[in-house]
Design an enzyme around this catalytic site. Sequence first.
Site, mmCIF file in Angstrom:
data_model
loop_
_atom_site.group_PDB
_atom_site.id
_atom_site.type_symbol
_atom_site.label_atom_id
_atom_site.label_comp_id
_atom_site.label_asym_id
_atom_site.label_seq_id
_atom_site.Cartn_x
_atom_site.Cartn_y
_atom_site.Cartn_z
ATOM 1 N N GLY A 1 14.128 -4.428 -50.376
ATOM 2 C CA GLY A 1 12.962 -3.608 -50.036
ATOM 3 C C GLY A 1 12.629 -3.644 -48.554
ATOM 4 N N CYS A 2 12.719 -4.831 -47.964
ATOM 5 C CA CYS A 2 12.401 -4.970 -46.538
ATOM 6 C C CYS A 2 13.438 -4.266 -45.669
ATOM 7 C CB CYS A 2 12.282 -6.443 -46.174
ATOM 8 S SG CYS A 2 10.920 -7.269 -47.041
ATOM 9 N N THR A 3 14.690 -4.319 -46.100
ATOM 10 C CA THR A 3 15.756 -3.628 -45.364
ATOM 11 C C THR A 3 15.546 -2.119 -45.433
ATOM 12 O OG1 THR A 3 17.285 -5.444 -45.827
ATOM 13 C CG2 THR A 3 18.253 -3.334 -45.148
#
Length: 154
Positions: A44-46
Site C-alpha cells: 500500500g505504501c509503495t
Amino acid sequence: MIRIGDSAPVFALPDADMELFDLAEEIGRHHVVLYFYPRDNTPGCTLQAADFSDHETDFAKCDCIIVGVSPDDCLTHAEFRDEHGLSVRLLSDEDKEVCQLYGVLQSRVIDGVTRSGLVRTTFIIDKQGVVRHILSDVSPRGHAAEVFKLVSKL
C-alpha cells in the site's frame, strides 16, 4: 487534535538524503500535501508513493509540493525511493514526534497487547499554513487523484 482551519504545526525532519525539510520554510511559498504512511516497501505504501510521484508535475502546476512521512530511517527511505523510482520527498520521523503532533498514531489491542500504529492520513496545507483538508485512514489506490482534485481548488 488538528482540525480543518487550524494552523499546521511546523516541524523539521530529515529526508532520504539526510537534508532537513522545514515546513515553516514552505509557508508562503507552496501548498503542501503532507501524507503519513506506516512503512516503506509495503504494498500500500509503495502504491501511494508511486502514485504521488507519477503525478508530482500535476501538483507542481498548482504550486504544491508533496511530502511523505513515516517512522522509517533515512537510509530505508533512500533505498525505498531508489528501488521504486520515487520522486516525492520522504521524511524520517523515527521518534514519531511529528506523527504524535499531527495525531496520526492510534493504539489498538491485538491479542491482549496494546500496540501503537500509524493511521494513513493526508493533510492538505495551503500557502498560508492553514490545514484545508484532512483525509484519514485512506486507501492508497486512487488517493493521489482524490488529493489532486482538492489541491486544484485551492
